[in-house]
Design a protein around this motif. Structure first.
Motif, mmCIF file in Angstrom:
data_model
loop_
_atom_site.group_PDB
_atom_site.id
_atom_site.type_symbol
_atom_site.label_atom_id
_atom_site.label_comp_id
_atom_site.label_asym_id
_atom_site.label_seq_id
_atom_site.Cartn_x
_atom_site.Cartn_y
_atom_site.Cartn_z
ATOM 1 N N ARG A 101 -52.917 12.460 -4.073
ATOM 2 C CA ARG A 101 -51.680 11.714 -3.832
ATOM 3 C C ARG A 101 -51.914 10.287 -4.289
ATOM 4 N NH1 ARG A 101 -46.819 11.386 -1.546
ATOM 5 N NH2 ARG A 101 -46.241 9.494 -0.457
ATOM 6 N N MET A 141 -45.028 16.447 -7.540
ATOM 7 C CA MET A 141 -43.901 15.941 -6.761
ATOM 8 C C MET A 141 -43.908 14.419 -6.809
ATOM 9 S SD MET A 141 -43.003 15.879 -2.752
ATOM 10 C CE MET A 141 -44.219 14.640 -2.565
ATOM 11 N N GLN A 142 -42.752 13.851 -7.091
ATOM 12 C CA GLN A 142 -42.586 12.404 -7.071
ATOM 13 C C GLN A 142 -41.588 12.070 -5.989
ATOM 14 O OE1 GLN A 142 -41.201 10.554 -10.689
ATOM 15 N NE2 GLN A 142 -40.262 8.914 -9.522
ATOM 16 N N SER A 143 -41.919 11.112 -5.144
ATOM 17 C CA SER A 143 -40.992 10.673 -4.105
ATOM 18 C C SER A 143 -40.906 9.151 -4.131
ATOM 19 C CB SER A 143 -41.450 11.152 -2.725
ATOM 20 O OG SER A 143 -42.701 10.600 -2.408
ATOM 21 N N ARG A 144 -39.743 8.645 -3.801
ATOM 22 C CA ARG A 144 -39.538 7.203 -3.750
ATOM 23 C C ARG A 144 -38.934 6.892 -2.387
ATOM 24 N NH1 ARG A 144 -39.394 3.344 -7.652
ATOM 25 N NH2 ARG A 144 -39.493 4.954 -9.247
ATOM 26 N N TYR A 200 -39.412 17.600 -7.974
ATOM 27 C CA TYR A 200 -40.497 18.576 -7.955
ATOM 28 C C TYR A 200 -40.606 19.242 -9.325
ATOM 29 C CZ TYR A 200 -39.493 18.284 -2.959
ATOM 30 O OH TYR A 200 -39.262 17.825 -1.698
ATOM 31 N N GLN A 251 -34.280 11.463 -4.108
ATOM 32 C CA GLN A 251 -35.444 10.823 -3.498
ATOM 33 C C GLN A 251 -36.741 11.534 -3.859
ATOM 34 O OE1 GLN A 251 -35.495 7.930 -1.792
ATOM 35 N NE2 GLN A 251 -33.335 7.768 -2.280
ATOM 36 N N ARG A 252 -36.654 12.842 -4.135
ATOM 37 C CA ARG A 252 -37.843 13.610 -4.506
ATOM 38 C C ARG A 252 -37.526 14.472 -5.721
ATOM 39 N NH1 ARG A 252 -38.669 15.339 1.456
ATOM 40 N NH2 ARG A 252 -39.818 13.572 2.247
ATOM 41 N N GLU A 269 -34.630 18.809 -7.890
ATOM 42 C CA GLU A 269 -34.418 17.474 -7.349
ATOM 43 C C GLU A 269 -33.829 17.610 -5.957
ATOM 44 O OE1 GLU A 269 -32.058 13.367 -8.544
ATOM 45 O OE2 GLU A 269 -32.023 15.088 -9.881
ATOM 46 N N SER A 270 -34.333 16.798 -5.024
ATOM 47 C CA SER A 270 -33.815 16.843 -3.662
ATOM 48 C C SER A 270 -32.549 16.006 -3.559
ATOM 49 C CB SER A 270 -34.866 16.335 -2.678
ATOM 50 O OG SER A 270 -35.053 14.952 -2.854
#
Length: 166
Positions: free
Chosen positions: A64, A29-32, A12, A9-10, A4-5
């Protein structure tokens, strides 16, 4: 492997990593960003650093998906190569805790934490020296007595010294 970033926010997910090449397989990868959900699914990926110092994740052969959760307006993009810039990581100065303090600062500092750290730094090498010196008399074996008395005494001395040191 999940990662997790910063601030979540991201997120992986990497199925496998080749440590020799640094290439990861089956990446998710999921990003918001600003309420918009983005999903990237790729066959493989890698980390690339440019000459100017900027860092990128490079995904290969994937898709994507972008959209707002709860709505049906998702956009699907298929790609051969997708570059995603990683946020620059601010470099904090070196840590300034008592454990990272140099020896001359510990000698000058009279506080109990500084004295405890100094005692720990000196005590561990001294314990190795004490055990080496004690090994000579403890290795003597009387043929009429049991052989394990020296070993038991050495272990007892080590545990007592280590507990007192801690």
């Amino acid at each position: 492997m999940f990662a997790e970033s910063t601030a979540g926010q991201r997120v992986y997910y990497v199925e496998s990593l080749n440590p020799l090449t640094g290439i990861v397989r089956n990446v998710f990868m999921q990003s918001r960003i600003d309420g918009q959900l983005g999903l990237v699914v790729a066959r493989e990926g890698s980390h690339t650093e440019m000459p100017d110092g900027s860092r990128y994740l490079v995904f290969k052969d994937g898709r994507r998906y972008e959209g707002t959760p709860g709505k049906l307006d998702y956009r699907i993009v298929q790609f051969e190569r997708y570059w995603m810039r990683l946020d620059p990581v601010p470099v904090n100065g070196k840590e300034t805790g008592i454990r990272q303090a140099p020896l001359n600062e510990l000698l000058a500092d009279k506080t109990p934490p500084a004295r405890a750290e100094l005692l720990w730094r000196v005590g561990v090498p001294v314990s190795a020296l004490i055990l080496a010196v004690m090994a000579i008399p403890l290795s003597f074996v009387n043929t009429r007595a049991r052989r394990s008395y020296g070993l038991m005494t050495a272990l007892l001395l080590y545990f007592v010294y280590n507990n007192l040191l801690s």
